[in-house]
Design a protein around this motif. Structure first.
Motif, PDB file in Angstrom:
ATOM      1  N   LEU A 159      33.134  -2.247  71.957  1.00  0.00           N
ATOM      2  CA  LEU A 159      32.923  -1.224  72.984  1.00  0.00           C
ATOM      3  C   LEU A 159      31.504  -0.657  72.939  1.00  0.00           C
ATOM      4  CD1 LEU A 159      36.315   0.714  72.860  1.00  0.00           C
ATOM      5  CD2 LEU A 159      35.448  -0.670  74.753  1.00  0.00           C
ATOM      6  N   GLU A 160      30.916  -0.549  71.762  1.00  0.00           N
ATOM      7  CA  GLU A 160      29.529  -0.090  71.668  1.00  0.00           C
ATOM      8  C   GLU A 160      28.593  -1.082  72.368  1.00  0.00           C
ATOM      9  OE1 GLU A 160      28.229   2.632  70.733  1.00  0.00           O
ATOM     10  OE2 GLU A 160      29.585   3.616  69.332  1.00  0.00           O
ATOM     11  N   LYS A 161      28.853  -2.366  72.179  1.00  0.00           N
ATOM     12  CA  LYS A 161      28.024  -3.381  72.843  1.00  0.00           C
ATOM     13  C   LYS A 161      28.206  -3.313  74.351  1.00  0.00           C
ATOM     14  CE  LYS A 161      26.582  -8.198  72.548  1.00  0.00           C
ATOM     15  NZ  LYS A 161      26.749  -9.488  71.828  1.00  0.00           N
ATOM     16  N   TYR A 162      29.446  -3.143  74.795  1.00  0.00           N
ATOM     17  CA  TYR A 162      29.714  -2.995  76.230  1.00  0.00           C
ATOM     18  C   TYR A 162      29.034  -1.739  76.772  1.00  0.00           C
ATOM     19  CZ  TYR A 162      32.408  -1.596  80.356  1.00  0.00           C
ATOM     20  OH  TYR A 162      32.780  -1.160  81.605  1.00  0.00           O
ATOM     21  N   ALA A 163      29.141  -0.625  76.042  1.00  0.00           N
ATOM     22  CA  ALA A 163      28.535   0.627  76.494  1.00  0.00           C
ATOM     23  C   ALA A 163      27.029   0.505  76.642  1.00  0.00           C
ATOM     24  CB  ALA A 163      28.882   1.751  75.514  1.00  0.00           C
ATOM     25  N   ALA A 164      26.404  -0.316  75.800  1.00  0.00           N
ATOM     26  CA  ALA A 164      24.952  -0.470  75.829  1.00  0.00           C
ATOM     27  C   ALA A 164      24.461  -1.094  77.124  1.00  0.00           C
ATOM     28  CB  ALA A 164      24.495  -1.325  74.649  1.00  0.00           C
ATOM     29  N   VAL A 173      31.930   6.263  72.404  1.00  0.00           N
ATOM     30  CA  VAL A 173      33.125   5.493  72.059  1.00  0.00           C
ATOM     31  C   VAL A 173      33.951   6.384  71.142  1.00  0.00           C
ATOM     32  CG1 VAL A 173      34.043   3.437  70.930  1.00  0.00           C
ATOM     33  CG2 VAL A 173      31.913   3.294  72.245  1.00  0.00           C
ATOM     34  N   HIS A 174      35.146   6.752  71.593  1.00  0.00           N
ATOM     35  CA  HIS A 174      35.913   7.708  70.795  1.00  0.00           C
ATOM     36  C   HIS A 174      37.407   7.400  70.841  1.00  0.00           C
ATOM     37  CE1 HIS A 174      34.849  10.428  74.534  1.00  0.00           C
ATOM     38  NE2 HIS A 174      35.588   9.400  74.893  1.00  0.00           N
ATOM     39  N   HIS A 175      38.108   7.939  69.826  1.00  0.00           N
ATOM     40  CA  HIS A 175      39.518   7.655  69.583  1.00  0.00           C
ATOM     41  C   HIS A 175      40.328   8.875  70.008  1.00  0.00           C
ATOM     42  CE1 HIS A 175      43.111   6.063  67.932  1.00  0.00           C
ATOM     43  NE2 HIS A 175      42.985   6.447  66.678  1.00  0.00           N
ATOM     44  N   PHE A 176      41.176   8.693  71.004  1.00  0.00           N
ATOM     45  CA  PHE A 176      41.944   9.802  71.558  1.00  0.00           C
ATOM     46  C   PHE A 176      43.239  10.004  70.779  1.00  0.00           C
ATOM     47  CE2 PHE A 176      39.272   8.531  75.096  1.00  0.00           C
ATOM     48  CZ  PHE A 176      38.836   9.750  75.582  1.00  0.00           C
ATOM     49  N   TRP A 177      43.405  11.206  70.245  1.00  0.00           N
ATOM     50  CA  TRP A 177      44.605  11.484  69.459  1.00  0.00           C
ATOM     51  C   TRP A 177      45.829  11.704  70.331  1.00  0.00           C
ATOM     52  CZ3 TRP A 177      46.115  16.286  71.026  1.00  0.00           C
ATOM     53  CH2 TRP A 177      45.122  17.205  71.383  1.00  0.00           C
ATOM     54  N   HIS A 178      45.648  12.110  71.582  1.00  0.00           N
ATOM     55  CA  HIS A 178      46.830  12.369  72.408  1.00  0.00           C
ATOM     56  C   HIS A 178      47.469  11.077  72.903  1.00  0.00           C
ATOM     57  CE1 HIS A 178      43.492  12.119  75.208  1.00  0.00           C
ATOM     58  NE2 HIS A 178      44.308  12.067  76.233  1.00  0.00           N
ATOM     59  N   THR A 179      46.656  10.049  73.225  1.00  0.00           N
ATOM     60  CA  THR A 179      47.193   8.787  73.722  1.00  0.00           C
ATOM     61  C   THR A 179      47.067   7.646  72.720  1.00  0.00           C
ATOM     62  OG1 THR A 179      45.068   8.544  74.855  1.00  0.00           O
ATOM     63  CG2 THR A 179      46.952   9.233  76.181  1.00  0.00           C
ATOM     64  N   ALA A 273      36.325 -14.371  70.122  1.00  0.00           N
ATOM     65  CA  ALA A 273      37.149 -13.237  70.533  1.00  0.00           C
ATOM     66  C   ALA A 273      36.312 -12.100  71.112  1.00  0.00           C
ATOM     67  CB  ALA A 273      37.978 -12.731  69.354  1.00  0.00           C
ATOM     68  N   SER A 274      35.231 -11.723  70.433  1.00  0.00           N
ATOM     69  CA  SER A 274      34.409 -10.605  70.917  1.00  0.00           C
ATOM     70  C   SER A 274      33.806 -10.914  72.277  1.00  0.00           C
ATOM     71  CB  SER A 274      33.305 -10.293  69.907  1.00  0.00           C
ATOM     72  OG  SER A 274      33.851  -9.820  68.696  1.00  0.00           O
ATOM     73  N   ASP A 275      33.335 -12.150  72.468  1.00  0.00           N
ATOM     74  CA  ASP A 275      32.765 -12.531  73.761  1.00  0.00           C
ATOM     75  C   ASP A 275      33.823 -12.504  74.856  1.00  0.00           C
ATOM     76  OD1 ASP A 275      30.274 -12.869  72.642  1.00  0.00           O
ATOM     77  OD2 ASP A 275      30.471 -15.033  72.401  1.00  0.00           O
ATOM     78  N   SER A 276      35.037 -12.935  74.544  1.00  0.00           N
ATOM     79  CA  SER A 276      36.113 -12.920  75.533  1.00  0.00           C
ATOM     80  C   SER A 276      36.461 -11.490  75.940  1.00  0.00           C
ATOM     81  CB  SER A 276      37.358 -13.617  74.976  1.00  0.00           C
ATOM     82  OG  SER A 276      37.113 -14.982  74.736  1.00  0.00           O
ATOM     83  N   ILE A 277      36.494 -10.593  74.963  1.00  0.00           N
ATOM     84  CA  ILE A 277      36.787  -9.193  75.261  1.00  0.00           C
ATOM     85  C   ILE A 277      35.687  -8.592  76.130  1.00  0.00           C
ATOM     86  CG2 ILE A 277      37.183  -6.911  74.257  1.00  0.00           C
ATOM     87  CD1 ILE A 277      38.126  -8.518  71.688  1.00  0.00           C
ATOM     88  N   LEU A 278      34.441  -8.894  75.810  1.00  0.00           N
ATOM     89  CA  LEU A 278      33.325  -8.386  76.615  1.00  0.00           C
ATOM     90  C   LEU A 278      33.373  -8.931  78.037  1.00  0.00           C
ATOM     91  CD1 LEU A 278      30.439  -8.507  74.000  1.00  0.00           C
ATOM     92  CD2 LEU A 278      31.271  -6.465  75.181  1.00  0.00           C
ATOM     93  N   ARG A 279      33.735 -10.209  78.205  1.00  0.00           N
ATOM     94  CA  ARG A 279      33.863 -10.774  79.555  1.00  0.00           C
ATOM     95  C   ARG A 279      34.948 -10.043  80.330  1.00  0.00           C
ATOM     96  NH1 ARG A 279      35.728 -15.959  80.111  1.00  0.00           N
ATOM     97  NH2 ARG A 279      35.974 -16.296  77.873  1.00  0.00           N
ATOM     98  N   PHE A 280      36.019  -9.696  79.643  1.00  0.00           N
ATOM     99  CA  PHE A 280      37.089  -8.940  80.296  1.00  0.00           C
ATOM    100  C   PHE A 280      36.572  -7.589  80.775  1.00  0.00           C
ATOM    101  CE2 PHE A 280      40.313  -5.584  79.559  1.00  0.00           C
ATOM    102  CZ  PHE A 280      41.146  -5.874  80.634  1.00  0.00           C
ATOM    103  N   TYR A 281      35.916  -6.853  79.893  1.00  0.00           N
ATOM    104  CA  TYR A 281      35.392  -5.545  80.295  1.00  0.00           C
ATOM    105  C   TYR A 281      34.377  -5.682  81.424  1.00  0.00           C
ATOM    106  CZ  TYR A 281      37.467  -3.404  76.096  1.00  0.00           C
ATOM    107  OH  TYR A 281      38.328  -2.931  75.138  1.00  0.00           O
TER     108      TYR A 281
END
Length: 319
Positions: A159-164, A173-179, A273-281
Motif C-alpha cells: 500500500l505504501e508503494k501504491y500510495a507513492a 496507510v493505517h490500520h482501522f480498529w473499528h473495521t 504477488a506484490s505486482d499482482s496486488i498493485l495491478r489490482f489497486y
C-alpha cells in the motif's frame, strides 16, 4: 519466512474476535486522547517494527503524553509515558473483560485520566454488552496473531508503494480498529454534499470524493475470506462494468454499492504477488477515477514529482 502466509478466517476466528475487541478498547482511548484530524486520520493505528501503535496521545501543553503499543512478537501490551514510566502486561490468557480491567487499571496507575467514551464494541454483534462484562471472548493464539501481523506488514509495504503513485491528497496507510482492515485513501478536490441525516462519522470520512484501497481479514457480511479491496465514493455509474486485473479480481455488490475484490488466497502464493496486488489497486483506481473525472495529472509513477528526475527515470528508446 512466508511473505503472505495462509490465514483462513475460520482457522483463527475465536482469536480474531478477541483481538478485534482488544484493538477497539485501545482505539477508543486513542480517539478520546488525540487531536482531531480531517477524515478521522487521528483515530487508526500505525504499524511499528513489532506491532501497532496509537502514536503519542494526550493534551497539547500540560498533561501526560502517552503511547500504547501492541507488541506482536512478545505478545504484550505496553503503555509508555513521555517521562519514561511504563506498564506492560501479556495479551495471552485474558478475556476481553480482563483486558479492559488490566488496561484501564494501568492507565490509572500512570495517572492517565482517559477512558473510552462508549465502552462497548463498535458495529459488532455484541455491541450492547460492555467490554468489562465480556468473558466470552478469551482466545489468543500467538501463532495466528503473528501471521496476522506478518500479513499486515507485507500489505502495508504494498500500500505504501501504491500510495507513492499519487501526488494529490492521500491518507496515511493505517490500520482501522473499528473495521479491522488496513487501507490508504486517495482524495479528489471536490466536496461531497451530505445532509444532516447522514451520521457525523460518515460525513467527515466522505466529505470529499475518495477512492480507498486496502485489505481485510474477512467478515460475515462483505467477504467471508481475506481479500484486497477498492471502492470509489460516491460511486460513478457503470463502475461495476469496468475491467479489473488480475483475472481473479471481480466486482461484488455490498450495502448497495460495488466493491472491487481480489481474494487473498488467489494471489498470495504467486511469484509476483506484490505486482499482482498493485495491478489490482491500479486498475480499480483507474476505473473509478476515469468515470468520476478525476485529474489524471495527479499520478506520479515511482513517487516522483520532480519533472527532471521523472524524465531521467523514463525508459530510453533502443537505437
Amino acid at each position: 519466512m512466508d511473505r503472505f502466509p495462509s490465514l483462513p478466517r475460520e482457522s483463527w476466528a475465536p482469536t480474531k474476535e478477541t483481538l478485534h475487541r482488544f484493538l477497539q478498547i485501545v482505539g477508543k482511548v486513542r480517539l478520546a486522547a488525540s487531536i482531531r484530524r480531517n477524515h478521522w486520520w487521528n483515530v487508526p493505528f500505525h504499524l511499528t517494527g513489532n506491532g501497532i501503535t496509537t502514536r503519542p496521545c494526550g493534551p497539547v501543553g500540560d498533561g501526560i503524553v502517552f503511547t500504547v503499543d501492541f507488541d506482536f512478537t512478545t505478545h504484550r501490551l505496553l503503555i509508555l509515558t513521555l517521562d519514561g514510566r511504563r506498564v506492560s502486561f501479556p495479551l495471552t490468557g485474558l478475556s476481553v473483560g480482563d483486558f479492559y480491567r488490566e488496561f484501564t487499571g494501568a492507565l490509572a496507575h500512570l495517572g492517565i485520566r482517559v477512558l473510552p467514551e462508549d465502552p462497548h464494541p463498535f458495529d459488532l454483534p455484541d455491541a450492547a454488552r460492555p467490554f468489562a462484562e465480556d468473558d466470552e471472548h478469551a482466545a489468543y493464539d500467538p501463532a495466528a496473531v503473528n501471521r496476522y501481523w506478518t500479513i499486515l506488514t507485507q500489505v502495508m509495504l504494498v500500500l505504501e508503494k501504491y500510495a507513492a503513485g499519487y501526488s494529490g491528497k492521500t491518507s496515511p496507510v493505517h490500520h482501522f480498529w473499528h473495521t479491522f482492515d488496513i487501507a490508504v485513501t486517495r482524495f479528489s478536490d471536490r466536496h461531497v454534499a451530505q445532509g444532516l441525516s447522514v451520521d457525523p462519522v460518515t460525513r467527515e470520512a466522505y466529505s470529499r470524493e475518495v477512492i480507498s484501497s486496502g485489505f481485510w481479514f474477512g467478515d460475515e457480511r462483505s467477504s467471508p475470506e481475506p481479500a484486497f479491496y477498492s471502492y470509489t465514493a460516491p460511486e460513478p455509474d457503470g463502475l461495476e462494468r469496468q475491467p479489473l486485473e488480475p483475472a481473479a479480481a471481480r466486482w461484488t455488490q455490498t450495502n448497495g454499492s460495488h466493491l472491487a475484490l481480489l481474494p487473498y488466497d488467489d494471489v498470495r502464493t504467486a511469484p509476483d504477488a506484490s505486482d499482482s496486488i498493485l495491478r489490482f489497486y491500479d486498475t480499480a483506481y483507474a476505473a473509478g477515477a476515469r468515470l468520476a473525472g478525476w485529474n489524471e495529472d495527479r499520478l506520479c509513477p515511482g513517487g516522483i514529482t520532480d519533472p527532471q528526475a521523472s524524465a531521467a527515470t523514463r525508459p530510453r528508446p533502443r537505437t
